[in-house]
Scaffold this motif. Structure first.
Motif, PDB file in Angstrom:
ATOM      1  N   GLN A 160     -41.844 -29.159   3.940  1.00  0.00           N
ATOM      2  CA  GLN A 160     -43.190 -28.527   4.602  1.00  0.00           C
ATOM      3  C   GLN A 160     -43.811 -27.542   3.626  1.00  0.00           C
ATOM      4  N   LYS A 161     -43.035 -26.834   2.977  1.00  0.00           N
ATOM      5  CA  LYS A 161     -43.462 -25.395   2.068  1.00  0.00           C
ATOM      6  C   LYS A 161     -44.507 -26.086   1.068  1.00  0.00           C
ATOM      7  N   ARG A 162     -44.123 -27.279   0.416  1.00  0.00           N
ATOM      8  CA  ARG A 162     -45.135 -27.639  -0.564  1.00  0.00           C
ATOM      9  C   ARG A 162     -46.490 -28.172   0.021  1.00  0.00           C
ATOM     10  N   ALA A 163     -46.209 -28.959   1.239  1.00  0.00           N
ATOM     11  CA  ALA A 163     -47.399 -29.370   2.011  1.00  0.00           C
ATOM     12  C   ALA A 163     -48.591 -28.084   2.411  1.00  0.00           C
ATOM     13  N   ILE A 164     -47.939 -26.957   2.988  1.00  0.00           N
ATOM     14  CA  ILE A 164     -48.547 -25.816   3.221  1.00  0.00           C
ATOM     15  C   ILE A 164     -49.231 -25.376   2.098  1.00  0.00           C
ATOM     16  N   MET A 165     -48.437 -25.317   0.661  1.00  0.00           N
ATOM     17  CA  MET A 165     -49.037 -24.732  -0.402  1.00  0.00           C
ATOM     18  C   MET A 165     -50.605 -25.231  -0.623  1.00  0.00           C
ATOM     19  N   LEU A 166     -50.074 -26.874  -0.572  1.00  0.00           N
ATOM     20  CA  LEU A 166     -51.475 -27.820  -0.812  1.00  0.00           C
ATOM     21  C   LEU A 166     -52.543 -27.329   0.125  1.00  0.00           C
ATOM     22  N   SER A 167     -52.385 -27.282   1.363  1.00  0.00           N
ATOM     23  CA  SER A 167     -53.286 -27.122   2.411  1.00  0.00           C
ATOM     24  C   SER A 167     -53.954 -25.857   2.208  1.00  0.00           C
ATOM     25  N   LEU A 168     -53.349 -24.716   1.940  1.00  0.00           N
ATOM     26  CA  LEU A 168     -54.342 -23.445   1.373  1.00  0.00           C
ATOM     27  C   LEU A 168     -54.850 -23.622   0.404  1.00  0.00           C
ATOM     28  N   SER A 169     -54.349 -24.434  -0.766  1.00  0.00           N
ATOM     29  CA  SER A 169     -55.498 -24.486  -1.845  1.00  0.00           C
ATOM     30  C   SER A 169     -56.580 -25.341  -1.502  1.00  0.00           C
ATOM     31  N   ILE A 170     -56.514 -26.064  -0.538  1.00  0.00           N
ATOM     32  CA  ILE A 170     -57.789 -26.916  -0.172  1.00  0.00           C
ATOM     33  C   ILE A 170     -58.493 -25.729   0.431  1.00  0.00           C
ATOM     34  N   TRP A 171     -58.081 -24.908   1.338  1.00  0.00           N
ATOM     35  CA  TRP A 171     -58.794 -23.763   2.144  1.00  0.00           C
ATOM     36  C   TRP A 171     -59.381 -22.884   1.113  1.00  0.00           C
ATOM     37  N   ILE A 172     -58.819 -22.514   0.049  1.00  0.00           N
ATOM     38  CA  ILE A 172     -59.498 -21.745  -1.128  1.00  0.00           C
ATOM     39  C   ILE A 172     -60.857 -22.208  -1.641  1.00  0.00           C
ATOM     40  N   ALA A 173     -60.681 -23.688  -1.759  1.00  0.00           N
ATOM     41  CA  ALA A 173     -61.560 -24.554  -2.371  1.00  0.00           C
ATOM     42  C   ALA A 173     -62.719 -24.561  -1.328  1.00  0.00           C
TER      43      ALA A 173
END
Length: 441
Positions: free
Chosen positions: A315-328
């Motif tokens: 879950q943690k890695r998935a959230i990190m990836l999701s937050l990277s998308i939000w920043i973009a």
């Protein structure tokens, strides 16, 4: 007393019937109902109606909408932990959920009365409806640990979010003919049609929430009150006990802090996305609704894909990836000048919106002892609301001071960056191990 309570919980756990597919679907259908509210009332049609018709000044509307969002978030932050603890002790999560559902239905329908210039009434009715929406989210989330396991929590949470975004898509399509009439200085006919939007959503919500109350079991077990106490005092006692035990659940606590920050960014985008598209990019009300229809299609795919992904990479890695998308998405929104570019922004935001909150909720379930579910999700309510007033205030204030929404949306990116940094300190393995250990007494 502690021994008696433990025996009561143990008996309840042994006699509870197995979880069925109907029960899981009943849990998911709550998002089917309330996603219509957040998609059409909070994010798109009524947000545009309030700014264009009720207020008529985009900068002032941003500030007022930010205040409305902040007030409702703060109220829920103050009461959610105590209500969660009371619901745990009374074994009555479903009753609290029913009260929230009634508030949403009644006060959403009441928005029909809001006409041009009725700023105070419009804000008051919206704030109360939004409090019911936010409070209901706390209680429905508390059911997840009882109907899921570590192997399927991500998929179940992802399914709920996907069904919710699919429902938001349906609600947008239903309201599209009415929302096209949200224009400055509307005719009497256009105004009458635009005012029907909240009535349609209230009716839609009331119908779609029925499966939740038919199929979802309240698996919380009622515990006897200590002599001379009431539910309010017990709620505060349980809250204090949670603070004393927080070191045992330090990874959960760290997750709460990270979520507190990055969820503020998500909440702010939800409140202002339609207003940004309309005011800054130049979309018409009808085009905004079409944009969000496309965005919800992407969000469904994002919720399902990240639910599957989280169960495989963590879950943690998935959230990190999701937050990277939000920043973009936020950075691209700042530079966007054309409607085509903003469609790309909406695509990224749809993936982020359909994944980040869903996976976070499943991770909280894996970090949470089942017998403390409502109370700990009350803390999640605080983590989600305690700072959720900051983002809307930041956006509204910067927009009002500068006369532009561009620096306001860029400032929201800071919440995602800081949230990622805080999330990096969460140890997923230790959090799951702590949830499986007995609670210290």
């Amino acid at each position: 007393m502690e021994t008696s309570e433990a025996m009561t919980q143990d008996i309840g756990a042994r006699t509870a019937p197995p979880v069925t597919r109907h029960e899981i679907l009943g849990w998911c259908f709550y998002d089917v109902a309330d996603s219509a509210f957040t998609t059409v009332i909070v994010t798109t049609a009524f947000a545009m109606y309030f700014g264009t018709i009720v207020v008529g000044d985009s900068s002032r509307a941003d500030q007022l909408w930010g205040w409305a969002a902040s007030i409702s978030e703060v109220v829920v932050a103050l009461v959610a932990p105590v209500l969660g603890a009371i619901a745990d002790y009374a074994g009555s999560r479903k009753k609290f959920l029913g009260v929230c559902a009634a508030v949403i239905t009644f006060f959403t329908a009441s928005l029909w009365f809001v006409g041009p210039g009725m700023v105070g009434i419009g804000l008051t009715l919206f704030i109360i409806a939004n409090i019911g929406f936010a409070g209901g989210g706390v209680f429905i989330d508390s059911f997840l640990p009882g109907i899921s396991t570590s192997a399927n929590a991500g998929r179940i949470s992802g399914l709920k979010w996907a069904m919710g975004y699919a429902s938001g898509l349906v609600a947008l399509i239903l309201c599209l003919p009415l929302a096209r009439n949200i224009v400055a200085d509307p005719s009497s006919e256009q105004l009458s049609l635009a005012r029907l939007v909240p009535v349609v959503i209230a009716g839609y919500y009331a119908i779609m929430v029925i499966p939740t109350f038919f199929f979802l079991r309240d698996r919380s077990v009622r515990r006897p009150l200590p002599p001379g106490t009431g539910y309010l005092s017990v709620g505060f006692r349980e809250l204090a006990q949670t603070f004393r035990n927080i070191r045992h659940y330090r990874e959960l606590f760290k997750l709460f802090i990270a979520f507190l920050v990055y969820n503020d960014g998500i909440v702010t985008v939800i409140y202002f996305a339609a207003l940004y598209a309309k005011v800054t990019i130049g979309f018409t009300a009808g085009e905004v609704m079409t944009l969000f229809i496309a965005m919800n299609v992407v969000a469904v795919a994002g919720a399902l894909a990240f639910g599957w992904l989280a169960d495989r990479i963590g879950q943690k890695r998935a959230i990190m990836l999701s937050l990277s998308i939000w920043i973009a998405a936020v950075v691209l929104a700042y530079f966007a000048r054309s409607k085509g570019t903003f469609y790309l922004v909406a695509t990224l935001a749809g993936v982020g919106m359909g994944s980040c909150q869903s996976v976070t909720r499943s991770l909280v379930a894996l970090f949470t002892p089942q017998e403390k579910a409502a109370e700990f999700y009350g803390f999640l309510g605080v983590a989600g609301k305690a700072m959720a007033f900051v983002g809307p205030l930041v956006f509204g204030t910067i927009s009002g001071m500068t006369g532009s929404q561009r620096p306001a949306i860029l400032a929201i990116g800071i919440f995602f960056v800081v949230g990622m940094i805080l999330l990096a300190f969460v140890n997923e393995r230790r959090g799951k191990e702590a949830a499986a250990m007995p609670i210290a007494t």
